[in-house]
Each structure stands twice: as structure tokens, then as C-alpha cells.
Scaffold this active site. Structure first.
Site, PDB file in Angstrom:
ATOM      1  N   PHE A 152      89.649  29.261 -38.562  1.00 57.23           N
ATOM      2  CA  PHE A 152      88.720  28.995 -38.682  1.00 57.23           C
ATOM      3  C   PHE A 152      88.588  27.644 -39.486  1.00 57.23           C
ATOM      4  O   PHE A 152      88.907  27.344 -40.604  1.00 57.23           O
ATOM      5  CB  PHE A 152      87.854  30.026 -38.825  1.00 57.23           C
ATOM      6  CG  PHE A 152      85.947  30.348 -38.765  1.00 57.23           C
ATOM      7  CD1 PHE A 152      86.022  30.109 -37.373  1.00 57.23           C
ATOM      8  CD2 PHE A 152      85.527  29.380 -39.553  1.00 57.23           C
ATOM      9  CE1 PHE A 152      84.511  30.417 -37.075  1.00 57.23           C
ATOM     10  CE2 PHE A 152      84.226  29.602 -39.227  1.00 57.23           C
ATOM     11  CZ  PHE A 152      83.604  29.827 -38.253  1.00 57.23           C
ATOM     12  N   ASP A 176      90.769  36.234 -45.604  1.00 58.68           N
ATOM     13  CA  ASP A 176      90.009  36.550 -44.355  1.00 58.68           C
ATOM     14  C   ASP A 176      89.317  37.435 -43.166  1.00 58.68           C
ATOM     15  O   ASP A 176      90.493  37.531 -42.058  1.00 58.68           O
ATOM     16  CB  ASP A 176      89.586  34.822 -43.424  1.00 58.68           C
ATOM     17  CG  ASP A 176      87.696  34.828 -43.652  1.00 58.68           C
ATOM     18  OD1 ASP A 176      88.053  35.547 -42.035  1.00 58.68           O
ATOM     19  OD2 ASP A 176      87.547  34.245 -43.330  1.00 58.68           O
ATOM     20  N   TYR A 196      77.525  39.612 -39.858  1.00 64.30           N
ATOM     21  CA  TYR A 196      77.006  39.414 -38.620  1.00 64.30           C
ATOM     22  C   TYR A 196      77.669  39.272 -37.615  1.00 64.30           C
ATOM     23  O   TYR A 196      77.681  39.800 -36.693  1.00 64.30           O
ATOM     24  CB  TYR A 196      75.898  38.243 -39.254  1.00 64.30           C
ATOM     25  CG  TYR A 196      76.587  37.435 -38.665  1.00 64.30           C
ATOM     26  CD1 TYR A 196      77.632  36.798 -38.384  1.00 64.30           C
ATOM     27  CD2 TYR A 196      77.268  36.101 -40.534  1.00 64.30           C
ATOM     28  CE1 TYR A 196      78.583  34.720 -38.504  1.00 64.30           C
ATOM     29  CE2 TYR A 196      77.683  35.001 -40.531  1.00 64.30           C
ATOM     30  CZ  TYR A 196      78.623  34.469 -39.125  1.00 64.30           C
ATOM     31  OH  TYR A 196      79.143  33.719 -40.191  1.00 64.30           O
ATOM     32  N   LYS A 197      79.156  40.137 -37.528  1.00 66.36           N
ATOM     33  CA  LYS A 197      79.690  40.407 -36.575  1.00 66.36           C
ATOM     34  C   LYS A 197      80.134  40.999 -36.032  1.00 66.36           C
ATOM     35  O   LYS A 197      79.094  42.076 -35.361  1.00 66.36           O
ATOM     36  CB  LYS A 197      81.491  39.444 -36.818  1.00 66.36           C
ATOM     37  CG  LYS A 197      81.223  37.790 -36.909  1.00 66.36           C
ATOM     38  CD  LYS A 197      82.538  37.284 -37.343  1.00 66.36           C
ATOM     39  CE  LYS A 197      82.298  35.594 -37.492  1.00 66.36           C
ATOM     40  NZ  LYS A 197      82.944  34.770 -37.755  1.00 66.36           N
ATOM     41  N   ARG A 226      85.664  34.066 -23.879  1.00 67.59           N
ATOM     42  CA  ARG A 226      86.071  34.715 -25.770  1.00 67.59           C
ATOM     43  C   ARG A 226      84.956  35.689 -24.950  1.00 67.59           C
ATOM     44  O   ARG A 226      84.042  35.828 -24.826  1.00 67.59           O
ATOM     45  CB  ARG A 226      85.770  34.433 -27.235  1.00 67.59           C
ATOM     46  CG  ARG A 226      87.059  33.866 -27.539  1.00 67.59           C
ATOM     47  CD  ARG A 226      86.841  33.845 -29.059  1.00 67.59           C
ATOM     48  NE  ARG A 226      85.214  33.659 -30.120  1.00 67.59           N
ATOM     49  CZ  ARG A 226      84.861  33.392 -31.084  1.00 67.59           C
ATOM     50  NH1 ARG A 226      86.098  33.872 -32.046  1.00 67.59           N
ATOM     51  NH2 ARG A 226      83.550  33.326 -31.282  1.00 67.59           N
TER      52      ARG A 226
HETATM   53  C1  LIG Z   1      82.669  33.874 -38.613  1.00 68.14           C
HETATM   54  C2  LIG Z   1      83.369  33.044 -39.547  1.00 68.14           C
HETATM   55  C3  LIG Z   1      83.420  32.379 -40.664  1.00 68.14           C
HETATM   56  C4  LIG Z   1      81.501  32.564 -40.986  1.00 68.14           C
HETATM   57  O1  LIG Z   1      81.198  32.195 -42.097  1.00 68.14           O
HETATM   58  P1  LIG Z   1      79.938  31.219 -42.008  1.00 68.14           P
HETATM   59  O2  LIG Z   1      80.254  30.642 -44.101  1.00 68.14           O
HETATM   60  O3  LIG Z   1      79.348  32.643 -42.168  1.00 68.14           O
HETATM   61  O4  LIG Z   1      79.021  30.217 -41.514  1.00 68.14           O
HETATM   62  C5  LIG Z   1      84.346  32.378 -41.690  1.00 68.14           C
HETATM   63  N1  LIG Z   1      85.285  32.513 -41.261  1.00 68.14           N
HETATM   64  C6  LIG Z   1      86.078  33.190 -39.680  1.00 68.14           C
HETATM   65  C7  LIG Z   1      87.113  33.233 -40.057  1.00 68.14           C
HETATM   66  C8  LIG Z   1      84.958  33.096 -39.344  1.00 68.14           C
HETATM   67  O5  LIG Z   1      85.457  33.815 -38.099  1.00 68.14           O
END
Ligand SMILES: *Cc1c(COP(=O)(O)O)cnc(C)c1O
Length: 417
Positions: free
Chosen positions: A138, A215, A240-241, A389
Site C-alpha cells: 500500500f 500491516d 475503519y475497514k 474491487r
Molecule cells: C487502508 C490502508 C492504510 C491506510 O492508512 P491510514 O493512515 O489510515 O490512511 C494503510 N495500509 C494499508 C495496507 C491499507 O490498506
């Protein structure tokens, strides 16, 4: 609504039957209703609000904040980072209490944890200057790693990941060695949904003296995780996911107990200090996991999350995973049943052991299909250059929604020829 011409399968009927037999089916009613919504296929980007969230937020404002005022900190809120962390740990992470906090954003937590691990490694052995990461991780993970490497004079080692799958244990084994400091990977790849072999990769990182930072943004609340049993060093993730904490809900961070009091995160704030209200000179980290906290915790933003974690604990992550695989199996079968698959390719792992909670389907013109779908109440998300997705959150998504959503996609593609 059902496509019968090509295969004779009435997918709406198949879905109705799966819903009728779904042991988690009752949970789909435990979310706030959304007018005009036909199919929510983006639970992996932003989970839906659990029913009662608005009520609980109002209650918090009126009673907890409204009447307890500043006393609320002493009475409860000071402990919420660790307390909410323990709720995440037991419902979703396979982690014993006292090793997880909720605070900050994933990006900030990722920085803090990567710095803590990388600094600890170099302090123990100055040759361990490498951070291993993959090219399809990501964006925030890649950018944070680049920042930490520049700041600390470390070297990034890039694994070339296939965007339709993910990082294999063999690829990790090829690049780790006596210079490895930290390996930072996503457990479930945000693009393909590839589920990395976290226990095996962690084991082989340890075998060469490295540390593993995972992660968990796309796995927490969807795929079983066993941080303690896998002997993971540290992990971070979003709430939040699949954890339905709401837009901008704070992150969680896990640090294995054996590292407490040894590894130090770099944002030395007063809330992570021993005896913060002494306001004393110099920083001295609080004992245990509290030292991961930096500033005042986002208490209001934890209210929806705590409600959602109660529900996840009730459902059980093993049952969630079983339904998750059944949902993605159904989506897979429907797409494959389309004549010539309508030129749609599935860019996700087929085998269950390597599949996370979402599927990505690809077609050259998906970019301009997304707006039409959203207008019709069918809500996947688009990932450039050509991926839709389908994030199927098991507690909020019915099999009927999968069938309806894909039927809408099929009919729009069919109309295009
Ligand atoms: C959604 C996501 C993030 C988001 O990070 P934020 O700091 O909340 O914006 C980070 N890493 C991965 C793998 C994600 O899917």
C-alpha cells in the site's frame, strides 16, 4: 434479475439459498440501513456503521462527556487506548492482553513501529541496516519506509510483487540475511486480496535475525490472525475497514511483550510517559504497551469501534472467515459463468489458503463503469488502472447482495457488447 441463458444457473436463487443457511445471516440486520443501497461491495475500504452507533455516540456526548466532563479522563478515557486495544486483540488478532493499543492513524503508527524496530535492530547490530518491503505494498507503507530509510540512513530492499497475487515466502527467503533489520509486509494485499503466509514468513525472518512488522489493514476482522502463536514482533492496522470504526477511526498497534521496555518508538509524547501528570523533566517511557501512545487519545472516535468489536466477538472470527470464503466463492462462480466471462479477468488468488476477504476483477473500461454502478446503488471501488474491487464484509454482506451487485455489473457490460 438472474442470468440463466449461459449456464442455466439462477444465481439469485443460489444466493437466497445460501442466505437461508447462513449462520451469520442475522448479523446483516445489525447495521444501519442505507436508502437506495442495492449492494455494498466496499466493506474492505469503509465498513458500515453498526446499528446503534448513532445512539451510542449521542449517549456518550450527553452522559459521559456531558456530565462527567474532565473527570471522564480519570474515570475511564485514560485507559481506552489499552482497553480498546485488548478488545481488538482478543476479537481479531489472536493476541493476549497488554500488547495492543488504539491511537493515531495507521500511517503514524506504522512510522512509530518501523522506527522502533529498525532502531532496535541497528542498536543491537550496526550491520542490520536493511528494511525489506514490496513494490506493490500500500502506498503509505512504501512512503513511510522511504521516509524512515532516509531519516536513519537505512537501505530499502524491494521485493517485486505481482499485483495479481502477492509476496511469497520464497521471495522473502531470497532477500533476507545477516543485514536484515525489519521486514514490513501486508498480510492481505490491498489490490489482489492475496493472503501472505505470515507464520512461515515470520519464521524465516526470525531465522536470519530479522524482525517482522505486519500491516493488517485488510485482514483484521476478516481473516483469522494469530500474532502471539506466529511470534510476530509488531503489527499495525486500520479500524475503519472490516472493523467498522467509521471514517478516520484510529489505528491499532501491537508490540510483542518480549520487546517491551527494549524497543522505543520515536514520538515521545506526554501521554506515553511514566506518570504523565507529574509533568516532569525529560521523557521516560511508561511501562508496557502504554509507551506506544504519544498524545491525547481520540476517545470519541473509539465509541463506534467498541460497539463493532463487541459484535465481532459475538460472531467469532472463525465463522467470519468461513462466510468470507463462501462470499468470494460465489462472486468467483458468477463471474466465471458469464459468456466468455465478458472479458473480465479475476486478479486474485483462487486457492482459499492464499485468498483474503476481497476479489479484484479487471476489464479495460471499468474506470467509467464505476460511476454508473454507484448511481444504481451498487458500490464497489475502482483501483487504477482497470480494477474493480469487491470487498465483501462477512457480517454486513448477504449472498443476495453479491448476486445483485454482479448482475448489475453484468447487465451494464452486456449493454456495451
Ligand atoms: C487502508 C490502508 C492504510 C491506510 O492508512 P491510514 O493512515 O489510515 O490512511 C494503510 N495500509 C494499508 C495496507 C491499507 O490498506
Amino acid at each position: 434479475m438472474s442470468e440463466t441463458a449461459a449456464t442455466g444457473t439462477d444465481w439469485a436463487a443460489v444466493a437466497a439459498d445460501l442466505d437461508a443457511r447462513d449462520p451469520l445471516g442475522r448479523f446483516t440486520d445489525r447495521f444501519e440501513p442505507a436508502e437506495g443501497l442495492q449492494a455494498y461491495l466496499d466493506g474492505n475500504s469503509l465498513g458500515r456503521p453498526v446499528r446503534g452507533t448513532a445512539h451510542e455516540l449521542a449517549r456518550f456526548v450527553e452522559q459521559d462527556w456531558g456530565t462527567r466532563l474532565i473527570r471522564g479522563w480519570d474515570e475511564a478515557w485514560m485507559r481506552w487506548p489499552e482497553e480498546t486495544g485488548d478488545l481488538v486483540a482478543s476479537a481479531a488478532l489472536g493476541a493476549a492482553p497488554g500488547q495492543t493499543v488504539v491511537a493515531d492513524s495507521t500511517t503514524v503508527m506504522l512510522y512509530k513501529m518501523l522506527r522502533a524496530l529498525a532502531d532496535g535492530q541497528v542498536a543491537a547490530d550496526p550491520a542490520r541496516t536493511q528494511i525489506v518491503i514490496d513494490t506493490d505494498n500500500f502506498p503509505t507503507d512504501r512512503y513511510v519506509a522511504e521516509g524512515v530509510a532516509a531519516e536513519r540512513g537505512l537501505e530499502l530492499v524491494w521485493i517485486e510483487a505481482d499485483p495479481a497475487s502477492g509476496v511469497s515466502a520464497e521471495q522473502v527467503a531470497e532477500v533476507v540475511g545477516e543485514r536484515t533489520g525489519v521486514v514490513l509486509l501486508s498480510h492481505v494485499a490491498y489490490r489482489s486480496g492475496y493472503l501472505a503466509d505470515a507464520p512461515e514468513i515470520t519464521r524465516l525472518v526470525h531465522a536470519v535475525g530479522g524482525l517482522a512488522l505486519w500491516d493488517l489493514c485488510h485482514s483484521a476482522g476478516s481473516v483469522p490472525v494469530e500474532l502471539d502463536a506466529w511470534e510476530v514482533d509488531a503489527a499495525v492496522g486500520c479500524t475503519y475497514k472490516y472493523l467498522n470504526g467509521g471514517p478516520g477511526a484510529p489505528a491499532f498497534a501491537y508490540l510483542a511483550r518480549r520487546h517491551h521496555g527494549i524497543l522505543r518508538q520515536p514520538i515521545q509524547g506526554w501521554m506515553g510517559r511514566r506518570d504523565p501528570f507529574l509533568m516532569g523533566p525529560g521523557y521516560e517511557p511508561a511501562p508496557g504497551i502504554r509507551s506506544l501512545v504519544s498524545g491525547t487519545p481520540p476517545v470519541v472516535a473509539m465509541v463506534p469501534l467498541r460497539l463493532s468489536l463487541e459484535m465481532l466477538a459475538e460472531a467469532g472470527i472463525a465463522a467470519v472467515r468461513t462466510k468470507s470464503l463462501a462470499l468470494t466463492d460465489l462472486a468467483w462462480q458468477i463471474v466465471e459463468s458469464w459468456p466468455g466471462a465478458l472479458d473480465v479477468a479475476i486478479a486474485s488468488p483462487r486457492e482459499h489458503e492464499r485468498r483474503g476477504g476481497h476479489l479484484t476483477i479487471r476489464r479495460h473500461d471499468f474506470a467509467d463503469l464505476t460511476a454508473r454502478l454507484w448511481q444504481q446503488g451498487v458500490i464497489p471501488d475502482f483501483r487504477a488502472p482497470d480494477g474493480l474491487r469487491l470487498g465483501l464484509a462477512p457480517l454486513s454482506t448477504s449472498f443476495a447482495e453479491v448476486a445483485t451487485g454482479l448482475e448489475t455489473i453484468r447487465s451494464l457490460l452486456h449493454a456495451r457488447g
